[in-house]
Design an enzyme around this catalytic site. Structure first.
Site, PDB file in Angstrom:
ATOM      1  N   ASP A 437      -0.809  -2.383   3.222  1.00 54.54           N
ATOM      2  CA  ASP A 437      -0.116  -1.605   2.342  1.00 54.54           C
ATOM      3  C   ASP A 437      -1.064  -2.149   0.946  1.00 54.54           C
ATOM      4  O   ASP A 437      -1.446  -2.834   0.826  1.00 54.54           O
ATOM      5  CB  ASP A 437       1.400  -1.978   2.274  1.00 54.54           C
ATOM      6  CG  ASP A 437       1.994  -1.144   1.124  1.00 54.54           C
ATOM      7  OD1 ASP A 437       1.627  -0.013   0.823  1.00 54.54           O
ATOM      8  OD2 ASP A 437       2.856  -1.732   0.359  1.00 54.54           O
ATOM      9  N   THR A 439       0.453  -1.189  -2.654  1.00 57.94           N
ATOM     10  CA  THR A 439       1.592  -1.524  -3.586  1.00 57.94           C
ATOM     11  C   THR A 439       2.451  -2.629  -3.264  1.00 57.94           C
ATOM     12  O   THR A 439       3.265  -2.665  -2.293  1.00 57.94           O
ATOM     13  CB  THR A 439       2.510  -0.514  -4.106  1.00 57.94           C
ATOM     14  OG1 THR A 439       1.496   0.809  -4.456  1.00 57.94           O
ATOM     15  CG2 THR A 439       3.336  -0.715  -5.283  1.00 57.94           C
ATOM     16  N   GLU A 565       9.052   3.827 -12.729  1.00 59.64           N
ATOM     17  CA  GLU A 565      10.149   4.520 -13.602  1.00 59.64           C
ATOM     18  C   GLU A 565      10.655   3.342 -14.540  1.00 59.64           C
ATOM     19  O   GLU A 565      10.706   3.972 -15.944  1.00 59.64           O
ATOM     20  CB  GLU A 565      11.339   4.927 -12.819  1.00 59.64           C
ATOM     21  CG  GLU A 565      11.091   6.423 -12.153  1.00 59.64           C
ATOM     22  CD  GLU A 565      12.388   6.945 -11.717  1.00 59.64           C
ATOM     23  OE1 GLU A 565      13.611   6.273 -11.437  1.00 59.64           O
ATOM     24  OE2 GLU A 565      12.595   8.127 -11.834  1.00 59.64           O
ATOM     25  N   LYS A 611       6.637  16.079  -4.904  1.00 56.64           N
ATOM     26  CA  LYS A 611       5.977  15.175  -5.712  1.00 56.64           C
ATOM     27  C   LYS A 611       6.279  15.439  -7.273  1.00 56.64           C
ATOM     28  O   LYS A 611       5.377  15.263  -8.041  1.00 56.64           O
ATOM     29  CB  LYS A 611       4.362  15.364  -5.358  1.00 56.64           C
ATOM     30  CG  LYS A 611       4.115  15.121  -3.877  1.00 56.64           C
ATOM     31  CD  LYS A 611       2.610  15.180  -3.472  1.00 56.64           C
ATOM     32  CE  LYS A 611       2.295  14.889  -2.256  1.00 56.64           C
ATOM     33  NZ  LYS A 611       1.020  15.318  -1.950  1.00 56.64           N
ATOM     34  N   ARG A 662      -2.294   4.094 -12.260  1.00 54.93           N
ATOM     35  CA  ARG A 662      -1.384   5.074 -11.521  1.00 54.93           C
ATOM     36  C   ARG A 662      -1.095   6.165 -12.516  1.00 54.93           C
ATOM     37  O   ARG A 662      -0.528   5.720 -13.742  1.00 54.93           O
ATOM     38  CB  ARG A 662      -0.218   4.470 -10.869  1.00 54.93           C
ATOM     39  CG  ARG A 662      -0.406   3.308  -9.806  1.00 54.93           C
ATOM     40  CD  ARG A 662       0.732   2.436  -9.628  1.00 54.93           C
ATOM     41  NE  ARG A 662       1.881   3.000  -9.323  1.00 54.93           N
ATOM     42  CZ  ARG A 662       2.300   3.182  -7.841  1.00 54.93           C
ATOM     43  NH1 ARG A 662       1.401   2.695  -6.856  1.00 54.93           N
ATOM     44  NH2 ARG A 662       3.136   3.727  -7.278  1.00 54.93           N
ATOM     45  N   ASP A 744      -0.751   6.270  -2.329  1.00 56.82           N
ATOM     46  CA  ASP A 744      -1.243   6.479  -3.884  1.00 56.82           C
ATOM     47  C   ASP A 744      -2.254   7.597  -3.440  1.00 56.82           C
ATOM     48  O   ASP A 744      -2.880   7.910  -2.449  1.00 56.82           O
ATOM     49  CB  ASP A 744      -2.074   5.306  -4.399  1.00 56.82           C
ATOM     50  CG  ASP A 744      -1.022   4.503  -5.122  1.00 56.82           C
ATOM     51  OD1 ASP A 744       0.018   4.932  -5.406  1.00 56.82           O
ATOM     52  OD2 ASP A 744      -1.283   3.352  -5.158  1.00 56.82           O
ATOM     53  N   ARG A 880      -1.917   8.713   0.684  1.00 52.53           N
ATOM     54  CA  ARG A 880      -0.926   9.618   0.936  1.00 52.53           C
ATOM     55  C   ARG A 880      -0.279   9.587   2.095  1.00 52.53           C
ATOM     56  O   ARG A 880      -0.114  10.825   2.584  1.00 52.53           O
ATOM     57  CB  ARG A 880      -1.433  11.177   0.339  1.00 52.53           C
ATOM     58  CG  ARG A 880      -1.856  11.270  -0.954  1.00 52.53           C
ATOM     59  CD  ARG A 880      -0.816  10.996  -2.144  1.00 52.53           C
ATOM     60  NE  ARG A 880      -1.184  11.645  -3.552  1.00 52.53           N
ATOM     61  CZ  ARG A 880      -0.078  11.161  -4.424  1.00 52.53           C
ATOM     62  NH1 ARG A 880       0.799  10.639  -4.358  1.00 52.53           N
ATOM     63  NH2 ARG A 880      -0.507  11.856  -5.773  1.00 52.53           N
ATOM     64  N   LYS A 886       1.637   5.296   8.998  1.00 53.33           N
ATOM     65  CA  LYS A 886       1.183   3.898   9.164  1.00 53.33           C
ATOM     66  C   LYS A 886       1.288   3.497  10.551  1.00 53.33           C
ATOM     67  O   LYS A 886       0.372   2.623  11.070  1.00 53.33           O
ATOM     68  CB  LYS A 886       1.755   3.160   8.021  1.00 53.33           C
ATOM     69  CG  LYS A 886       1.562   3.404   6.651  1.00 53.33           C
ATOM     70  CD  LYS A 886       2.287   2.588   5.810  1.00 53.33           C
ATOM     71  CE  LYS A 886       2.075   2.695   4.285  1.00 53.33           C
ATOM     72  NZ  LYS A 886       2.635   1.807   3.326  1.00 53.33           N
ATOM     73  N   ARG A1166     -21.927 -32.751  33.215  1.00 50.09           N
ATOM     74  CA  ARG A1166     -21.234 -32.263  31.862  1.00 50.09           C
ATOM     75  C   ARG A1166     -22.010 -32.788  30.867  1.00 50.09           C
ATOM     76  O   ARG A1166     -22.376 -31.990  29.968  1.00 50.09           O
ATOM     77  CB  ARG A1166     -19.809 -32.654  31.901  1.00 50.09           C
ATOM     78  CG  ARG A1166     -19.134 -32.535  30.408  1.00 50.09           C
ATOM     79  CD  ARG A1166     -19.127 -31.012  30.591  1.00 50.09           C
ATOM     80  NE  ARG A1166     -18.261 -30.368  31.210  1.00 50.09           N
ATOM     81  CZ  ARG A1166     -17.770 -28.960  31.013  1.00 50.09           C
ATOM     82  NH1 ARG A1166     -17.850 -28.444  29.727  1.00 50.09           N
ATOM     83  NH2 ARG A1166     -16.968 -28.482  31.637  1.00 50.09           N
TER      84      ARG A1166
END
Length: 1463
Positions: A437, A439, A565, A611, A662, A744, A880, A886, A1166
């Site tokens: 991911d 963010t 926000e 959106k 962003r 994004d 997007r 995912k 060996r």
């Protein structure tokens, strides 16, 4: 009764159809049976996550354990020894190891399940308040098992309505809550079930809820009660209200839920959605009380439906080990068959001699003895499948998990790396694909408001000095500006953090936004620009879902659903627009002009489909109705008022995106009151619809979100975590392919790709996105995939998938929509560019960028092509994408390529991806703990992935691989000796060893060295494992744990067992008398063989050590010494069969000669092979280990022999274009840039910075050899633009110079915008090819080269087409050139300019072809002039049916052969 028992046992079944819940109303007859009981069956609210019960634990656990083939084999061996024909020792003693191991495993499983029972009991026995002395008509108490028993025996008492007391709130256990119950919740209570909010203590019927346990988000969310029931307060009110609820069937959707509250016929229905619901698992906050109605319980709740089953993951080595166990079982079977056949042949041979074989039992047949020999052989050779192997692996993996937890270098602010699944440590060393991911995983998820564009003007904020405070832009200089502290990556600070800090998820301080120019413009007066600024920040202050709370100190705190926000609201507050309060009908803010209270009319919420978010309010003074809208640029631009100029804002968005910021666009609209009333009526009708509510609301909302006026755009920075670029670069060197899956936009995703070193300037970017405008998506995506596949013509898998592609049905365009600036931005970014492929693709490989819409179609229709195409690319970015997509991408690679995958994320939207991958890693971040709880490993920083994989994963893989094959070897050598003895004992399966030697073989004599391998062995130091990540490929390519290596060890053990048997056999077979007057017997020879086997096995395991420490020496020499001591002590015991053999064995020279000879002969093959391989065919790890041995502190980071990136990063200056025309400077070098413009960390390990002249050459080379982007919509490959990387003078830090728009001639700019706004399409299937001259970059170094490089490097060429007339579109690189464009430029003037310019060159060529297309290319590079006079590209597109352009330019006159070149 049977059905009732099943219903109670399973907790009821989930109802698949819509349900009806009646409150204080009798059930309709169609919802009751003949006895009047409800026919709707709802599940119990009791939750059970445990696996076992008291009655099912023993049978179920034994069944799970004995599904392992090895355990079943050991059970068979134990059972056989209860028969007298097969007994070797007391049967219970023989079964004791299996009993101990199964008991330990059962205890572990039982303890884990007991903890689940405790958790379930604690959860189910929580109390809540329900309405008592009231009848819930939706359920019947006799539905429970105990209720039915009471009713059958007359123990239950039926209470009539008249006998009930007055309604009251009573405490009820969570498990007893039923559908239809009234609940009363208090502040801080957990929600026990999904319920509808009927009323709250808030005067505006609001409540606040924390949904961290549901979706991982820690921010509070606001919920609202049903308006018609907000007056409910007392139990009596609840007992008297009458209605029923119709709601859809239970589903896992956390975004939408449709239900309707139905009253009597004369009242309107009330719509119910998630905003009026509280979901189980959430916590009520900042609300005194809430009354709700339960609609879903138990397994029907959204929390339970989204939890799903936690996948059971097994390591790849454990799966492959089953094959090796099967091979050993086959070897055991062959040995037993040989013994059985040998017994039959041997007995028949001597039976024919009659009296010559008196040792044969006459009554037994040879066939019977052969069968007995077969089963006795299983008991004798049982150690070839060691029962202790599984227990040893579990113990070793537990220690490895502790090492991961205790690693201080993976500790951040007191948070250690936590292994949650101990069985996957070796899988960490085989990861080939990482799905990440963005963010919160690559970035910090701490948003900072950086820039904004208002009315075509950028406000970038005042420069901030991290060490000093700056003035607050709103009030005075009293505010302190805090900058985010930069963190270091050295081990000292890490240890200090781990010791001193105990906080988890400590949020760093963010800086305040301030811009002096912004404040000056805001205070300049009542101009139009001032009004736009006021509207801009008013929108930020009111258009959101942020909640405001007050802490104990009286300070306001913002609680937002997303960090974005919160950053926007804080930025508005910094400028002077403070969000103060919100209620149901109003929003209050404080502006520089005073406090304002807006009447809240409607909120059109954001979702992934829309959106955007809009809010409709009425202004307090004027009474105007306004709509404020914020959202993605592609959405906002399509809804702007016709004729509005928005190209400048589009260029600003381009610039913001190039910097990795962003972005959001803001717009406003004035609404007529009469139009609003009409629209509001339709909106209310849509929100109460019971069918297709979401689509109807979307249509109505879209109708009013039109004719918007653009205010500007915001740019928020989500800073990269420390060390992310270095981590990704290191993992790529290890051969790990990294895919970024983000929500994004494409431009931001590409920018982050460059910032994190996932993409570089040598790559060719293949962009596949949503289809062209006016064309169906499937056709456009199909064509793009085919175009991308053309770059891999030599790959058979891609070509095969291409041939099998399903061709979509051809669909004509439905029309030509109005062009939007989103197209312009895409073209500017290069995604829809019109430039053609230069000469050939770059040699840095390919990178794929695909958006969510294209990914959806490709996954549905063209999975093979998508899989093969993506896996051929060095980097993949999916933008997007949804959480489900995912997981689909992870499964696509996981199952399609059969490789080991790893997924890493930090939010609830990453849970499905984490669970789908082989190894899931959760990042302890800002989005809650949902991802961490679902992961296999929890880390605090993405950069810890380097050490987790390259060190701990690599070590665990080589340790476990070596431990397992050595475990099989040491057991085979002992069993081999027993098998060779069968040829000399008549195949009777007699053991030549004394039985205690076999019993303690795995327990004491040979176990410690293999434990030392599994716990402490390593090929290189941890520092070298990070500096030379190529060593990680050893696990990725599965070189250590292969069937071939296992067979080689088994052959080695067979050979050595032959040596261990026959050397003592030939030494003792003649029976010579020793010094004590005794002849050697079977036990003396067997003791010599046993000691020789133990010695050889431990030495051979030690020979396979990759490094020797004190622990390794103790393990090897201690185990050998233990065997010698045990023989010496055990032979002194009279009860032993070898009593008195201590002096006999140790006192004779034959014993010691056999031991020495066995070691030499057994080791010889060996040793010779190891010497030959390391001398003549050394592996990478062998070379590195020799280098470490000679120089323990050798720095591999700066060793070009080891680090290939150093050779690529040092390109001789003579290879550049400029230096090819003059003698090279031998001591000058250029550097491959690695952008780090979003991180505070300066790149380490950089060589010296070149001088200024070399910087100029470096930058010019970057322009010519820049990253190439292929747009699959046009099928063209072009140089990637927008990423002009430079090196900061005097440092080793790489910075990115963005394209900045310069002022141009207003008239020409207006004309260009008018042309862009015409309804003609911006692009077609085939577009004119424009070729730019090499002279644009092939310039000579001059004193003014830095001025030249300050300007724009490449500009976009815009095309418009007309059926009747030609249209000219010009791209300018400077203001002066735009002014020159208004003049009449002729070929003669251009030629004259050449002679007038000293030291400069100008060339122009004009070719008119048969198609009527003219192309004039002016390349003007003038020394000693302003940097604004760089490049002018002018294209004239005449009427033509063909879209080709032939353009030729005359090369530099200094070139001797005057060659012409197509560019």
């Amino acid at each position: 009764m049977t059905n009732l028992l099943a219903h109670c046992w399973n907790g009821g079944r989930t109802q698949t159809s819509e349900r009806f819940i009646y409150v204080n109303k009798p059930l309709p007859t169609n919802f009751t049976d003949s006895n009047g009981r409800p026919t709707q069956k709802f599940v119990s609210n009791k939750v059970t996550t445990s696996k076992y019960t008291l009655f099912t634990f023993i049978p179920k656990n034994l069944y799970e354990q004995f599904r392992r083939v090895a355990n079943f084999f050991f059970l068979l061996i134990a059972v056989l020894q209860f028969f007298p024909e097969f007994v070797t020792i007391y049967p219970l003693v023989a079964a004791l190891p299996m009993i101990i191991i199964t008991s330990i495993t059962a205890f572990k499983d039982g303890f884990e399940d007991f903890k689940r029972h405790v958790t379930d009991k604690t959860l189910n026995n929580r109390t809540t308040q329900t309405l008592g002395n009231w009848k819930n008509v939706n359920s019947d108490s006799s539905e429970t098992l105990f209720g039915s028993i009471k009713k059958c025996f007359g123990l239950g008492k039926t209470v009539s309505d008249g006998e009930r007391g007055s309604p009251e709130w009573k405490d009820t256990l969570w498990k007893d809550v039923q559908v239809g119950d009234f609940l009363r919740l208090k502040d801080g209570d957990f929600i026990p079930a999904d319920l509808i909010i009927l009323s709250t203590s808030d005067s505006n019927s609001l409540c606040y809820v924390e949904t961290k346990n549901l979706d991982g988000e820690t921010n509070l969310k606001i919920r609202q009660a049903v308006p018609e029931t907000c007056d409910l307060q007392t139990p009596k009110d609840c007992a008297e209200i009458k209605f029923h609820v119709k709601c859809e069937a239970p589903k896992a959707d956390l975004i939408n839920h449709n239900a309707t509250l139905i009253w009597s016929a004369e009242r309107d229905e009330t719509p119910i959605n998630l905003n009026t619901m509280l979901l189980r698992g959430c916590v009520l906050k900042n609300t005194e009380w809430v009354i709700g109605l339960v609609i879903f319980t138990g397994k029907d709740t959204k929390l339970a439906l989204n939890s799903g089953e936690t996948p059971s993951k097994r390591s790849q080595i454990e799966k492959q080990m089953n094959i090796q166990v099967l091979v050993n079982l086959i070897i055991v079977a062959i040995m037993c068959i040989v013994c059985a056949i040998g017994t039959k042949v041997w007995e028949q041979y001597y039976a024919d001699r009659g009296d010559a074989a008196p040792f044969l039992a006459k009554e037994n047949s040879s066939s019977r003895e052969a069968v007995i020999s077969f089963w006795n052989g299983l008991i004798t050779f049982q150690n070839i499948v060691p029962i202790s192997l599984y227990l040893s692996i579990e113990f070793i993996k537990s220690v490895q998990a502790y090492f991961i937890y205790a690693d201080d270098e993976m500790t951040y602010q007191g948070t250690s790396t936590i292994p949650k699944n101990w069985n996957l440590s070796d899988d960490l060393g085989q990861v080939e694909y990482i799905f990440s991911d963005k963010t919160g995983t690559l970035t910090k998820n701490v948003m900072e408001f950086r820039k904004c564009s208002i009315n075509d003007k950028i406000y970038a904020g005042d420069p901030i000095d991290d060490s000093q405070s700056t003035a607050d832009p709103v009030s005075s200089s009293s505010s302190q500006v805090h900058s985010e502290p930069s963190s270091t990556d050295n081990s000292t600070n890490k240890k200090r953090d781990s010791k001193n800090s105990k906080k988890i998820n400590k949020k760093p301080e963010t800086r305040h936004f301030g811009d002096k120019n912004l404040i000056a413009d805001l205070n300049s007066g009542h101009s139009e620009h001032t009004s736009m600024i006021n509207e801009f920040f008013t929108l930020l202050a009111i258009c959101h879902t942020v909640l405001v709370t007050t802490n104990k100190e009286g300070e306001q705190q913002y609680k937002a659903q997303s960090p974005d926000e919160a950053a926007l609201v804080k930025a508005a507050k910094d400028v002077g627009y403070t969000f103060k309060a919100r209620d149901t009908n109003s929003i209050t803010i404080v502006t520089p002009d005073g406090e304002k209270q807006f009447e809240l009319l409607n909120v059109l919420e954001f979702n992934s489909t829309r959106k955007r978010m809009s809010i409709i309010v009425r202004e307090p003074q004027s009474g105007k109705i306004k709509l404020y809208c914020k959202g993605a640029d592609s959405i906002i631009f399509d809804r702007l008022k016709l004729g509005q100029d928005y190209m400048v804002t589009g260029e600003h968005l381009q610039e913001f995106a190039n910097e990795g910021l962003r972005t959001l666009c803001l717009a406003v609209r004035d609404i007529d009151a009469s139009y609003y009333e009409e629209w509001n009526a339709d909106y209310k009708e849509a929100i109460v619809a019971t069918t297709n509510r979401d689509s109807r609301v979307a249509v109505v909302s879209d109708r009013i979100e039109r004719d918007l006026v653009l205010l500007g755009a915001t740019a928020i920075e989500d800073r990269l975590q420390d060390g992310v670029p270095e981590c990704i670069a290191t993992l790529k060197r290890a051969g790990i392919k990294i895919w970024v899956l983000t929500g994004d936009k494409l431009e931001t995703a590409i920018s982050i790709g460059f910032a994190t070193c996932l993409l570089n300037h040598d790559m060719n970017l293949l962009v596949i996105r949503e289809g062209s405008r006016g064309r169906p998506n499937d056709i456009g995506i199909y064509e793009q995939l085919r175009s991308a596949a053309e770059f891999f013509k030599d790959d058979p898998e891609i070509q095969k998938a291409l041939e099998e592609m399903e061709v979509p049905a051809s669909t004509e365009s439905t029309g030509t929509p109005r062009p939007s600036l989103s197209n312009f931005r895409s073209m500017s970014m290069g995604a829809d560019s019109l430039f053609s492929m230069p000469t050939s693709p770059r040699n840095g490989g390919y990178a794929l960028v695909i958006d969510g819409v294209a990914l959806k179609h490709a996954l549905e229709k063209w999975r093979p092509l998508l899989l093969n195409l993506a896996c051929k690319c060095k980097g993949v970015i999916c933008c997007r994408v949804s959480p489900l997509q995912k997981a689909e991408v992870v499964n696509l690679v996981k199952h399609g390529k059969d490789v080991l995958t790893c997924a890493i994320g930090d939010g609830a939207n990453d849970v499905s991806m984490i669970q789908a991958a082989h190894v899931g890693i959760g990042v302890v971040g800002e989005e809650g703990l949902q991802a961490v709880m679902s992961s296999d490993y929890a880390i605090a920083q993405f950069r810890f992935l380097t050490r987790l994989l390259l060190v701990h994963g690599h070590y665990a893989y080589i340790r476990n691989s070596s431990m397992i094959v050595n475990f099989f070897y040491k057991n085979m050598i002992g069993v081999g000796v027993l098998f060779w003895f069968q040829f000399f004992c008549g195949y009777t399966t007699t053991t030549i060893f004394e039985f205690t030697y076999i019993l303690f073989w795995n327990l004491f004599f040979t176990s410690t060295p293999v434990f030392a391998i599994g716990i402490f062995d390593r090929d290189v130091p941890d520092r070298v494992a990070v500096q030379v990540p190529e060593l990680y490929r050893w696990g990725m390519e599965e070189r250590s744990f292969t069937l071939a290596r296992f067979i080689m060890y088994m052959l080695d053990s067979i050979y050595q067992s032959l040596v261990c048997f026959f050397v003592p056999y030939f030494a003792y077979r003649l029976g010579s008398v020793n010094t004590y007057g005794r002849q050697p017997d079977l036990l003396e020879m067997g003791t010599t063989m046993a000691v020789a086997c133990v010695t050889q096995a431990n030495l051979f395991v030690g020979f396979n050590f990759k490094n020797w420490t004190v622990v390794h020496h103790i393990a090897v020499w201690g185990s050998i010494a233990l065997m010698y001591v045990y023989v010496a002590i055990y032979t002194l015991l009279p009860i032993s069969l070898v009593y008195g053999y201590d002096l006999v064995v140790y006192g004779g020279a034959t014993f010691w000669a056999c031991i020495a000879l066995i070691i030499v002969i057994a080791f010889l093959p060996r040793y010779v092979y190891r010497y030959y391989q390391r001398t003549y065919y050394p592996r990478d790890v062998d070379i590195i280990r020799e280098m470490v041995k000679k120089s323990p502190n050798h720095d591999f980071t700066h060793d070009e022999r080891v680090n290939p990136t150093l050779k690529m990063s040092r390109i001789p200056t003579s290879d550049t274009i400029i230096s090819s025309q003059r003698p090279p400077q031998s001591d000058s070098t250029t550097f491959t840039p690695r952008p780090s413009f979003t991180t505070d960390r300066t790149m380490q390990n950089q060589s010296r910075t070149p001088d200024s002249a070399m910087q100029s050459e470096f930058l010019v080379q970057e322009l010519q050899e820049g990253c190439i982007m292929a747009n699959m919509q046009t099928g063209e490959v072009i140089p990637m633009r927008g990423y002009a990387f430079a090196q900061e003078a005097g440092t080793g830090r790489m910075i990115m110079g963005t394209l900045r728009r310069r002022k141009t001639n207003p008239a020409l700019a207006t004309a260009a915008r008018k042309n862009m706004a015409k309804p003609s399409p911006l692009r077609r299937n085939s577009l004119p090819t424009v070729r730019a001259s090499k002279d644009m970059t092939n310039v000579r170094a001059s004193s003014d080269m830095s001025d030249l490089l300050d300007g724009e490097k490449i500009r976009m060429v815009t095309f418009t087409e007309s059926a009747t007339s030609s249209t000219t579109a010009t791209a300018y690189s400077s203001r002066r050139q735009s002014e020159l464009a208004s003049e009449s430029i002729t070929l003669e003037q251009l030629s004259g300019a050449q002679s007038e310019t000293a030291g400069g060159t100008e060339r122009s060529g004009v070719v008119n072809n048969n198609n009527g297309i003219e192309a004039r290319v002016l390349n003007r590079v003038v020394e000693n002039v302003s940097s604004e006079d760089n490049v002018l590209i002018e294209v004239v597109d005449s009427t033509s049916n063909d879209d080709s352009v032939s353009s030729r330019t005359i090369d530099d006159v200094n070139n001797a052969d005057n060659r012409e070149s197509d560019v």
